[in-house]
Design an enzyme around this catalytic site. Structure first.
Site, mmCIF file in Angstrom:
data_model
loop_
_atom_site.group_PDB
_atom_site.id
_atom_site.type_symbol
_atom_site.label_atom_id
_atom_site.label_comp_id
_atom_site.label_asym_id
_atom_site.label_seq_id
_atom_site.Cartn_x
_atom_site.Cartn_y
_atom_site.Cartn_z
ATOM 1 C CG HIS A 88 -8.879 7.285 0.759
ATOM 2 N ND1 HIS A 88 -8.784 5.921 0.568
ATOM 3 C CD2 HIS A 88 -9.556 7.772 -0.321
ATOM 4 C CE1 HIS A 88 -9.365 5.593 -0.573
ATOM 5 N NE2 HIS A 88 -9.844 6.690 -1.129
ATOM 6 C CG ASP B 106 -8.406 1.758 -0.233
ATOM 7 O OD1 ASP B 106 -8.057 2.946 -0.071
ATOM 8 O OD2 ASP B 106 -7.670 0.871 -0.706
ATOM 9 N NE ARG C 265 -4.007 1.920 2.170
ATOM 10 C CZ ARG C 265 -5.013 1.891 1.323
ATOM 11 N NH1 ARG C 265 -5.202 0.824 0.568
ATOM 12 N NH2 ARG C 265 -5.845 2.909 1.216
ATOM 13 C CB THR D 74 -20.472 9.078 15.609
ATOM 14 O OG1 THR D 74 -19.215 9.763 15.669
ATOM 15 C CG2 THR D 74 -21.517 9.885 16.361
#
Length: 216
Positions: A184, A188, A13, A163
């Site tokens: 991000h 993803d 990544r 939340t």
């Protein structure tokens, strides 16, 4: 608190991480409705804290943070840090409870923390919160279809934020709104959806999970 640094050069990544952390800093949120009918008879707040923490600790992308040098790594375990409301002055405080896979032990620790620190005022009712905590808040007064946090200096905050809102009833089923805010650079849409799938499966299969993990 164990923090394992990542080797960026061998991380699949790496390009995505650098792009969304430095080139195009990007956080996003997703709100969904969870069918909590299977756990409606449980103490909802500690049960949801436990199940969210259980899912968080399953996936490394939800346990990532930056160290003091700005380098990414993964915590071995994450603990929920959640809000309690003070009716007398309409403020809130945060308490953290150490996560354990033992549901009964977690609920007992939650009750103990609430009894010991729940009436303390100020942002942090329970002191010495470790770095490996993730925020959870609750808006029990209103349901919602969307919820967005705006963090002016949040582009280096990789830890997820949750939340919950007021649950509603529809056709004999109960639905709880849950918003998840992530970075991000490490998460993803695939990762958020995989997390939600796991969380929904845990809620649906709660009897087995909670009994095997020391149910109350």
């Amino acid at each position: 608190m164990e923090f394992e640094p990542l080797c960026l050069d061998t991380w699949a990544r790496k390009e995505h991480f650098n792009h969304y952390l430095s080139q195009v800093p990007c956080t996003y949120s997703l709100t969904t409705k969870l069918d909590i009918t299977p756990i409606i008879e449980k103490k909802l707040y500690p049960t949801m804290l436990y199940l969210i923490a259980r899912a968080v600790n399953r996936y490394p992308e939800f346990r990532m943070a930056l160290d003091g040098d700005g380098k990414p790594g993964t915590y071995r375990v994450m603990h929920p840090c959640y809000t309690v409301f003070h009716k007398d002055d309409e403020t809130f405080s945060s308490i953290w409870t150490e996560y354990t896979e033992d549901y009964g032990a977690f609920c007992r620790a939650y009750r103990q923390d609430l009894a010991q620190f729940g009436n303390n005022k100020g942002m942090m009712a329970k002191p010495d919160a470790p770095a490996n905590t993730f925020p959870v808040s609750m808006l029990p007064w209103e349901s919602f279809d969307g919820f967005q946090l705006n963090l002016q200096k949040g582009y280096d905050y990789l830890i997820p934020i949750f939340t919950m809102g007021k649950y509603t009833e529809d056709g004999g089923r109960y639905y709880l709104p849950l918003s998840i805010q992530v970075h991000h650079a490490v998460c993803d849409g695939f990762h958020v959806c995989r997390f939600l799938t796991a969380l929904k499966e845990m809620i649906a299969d709660h009897e087995r999970i909670l009994s095997e993990s020391g149910g109350e």
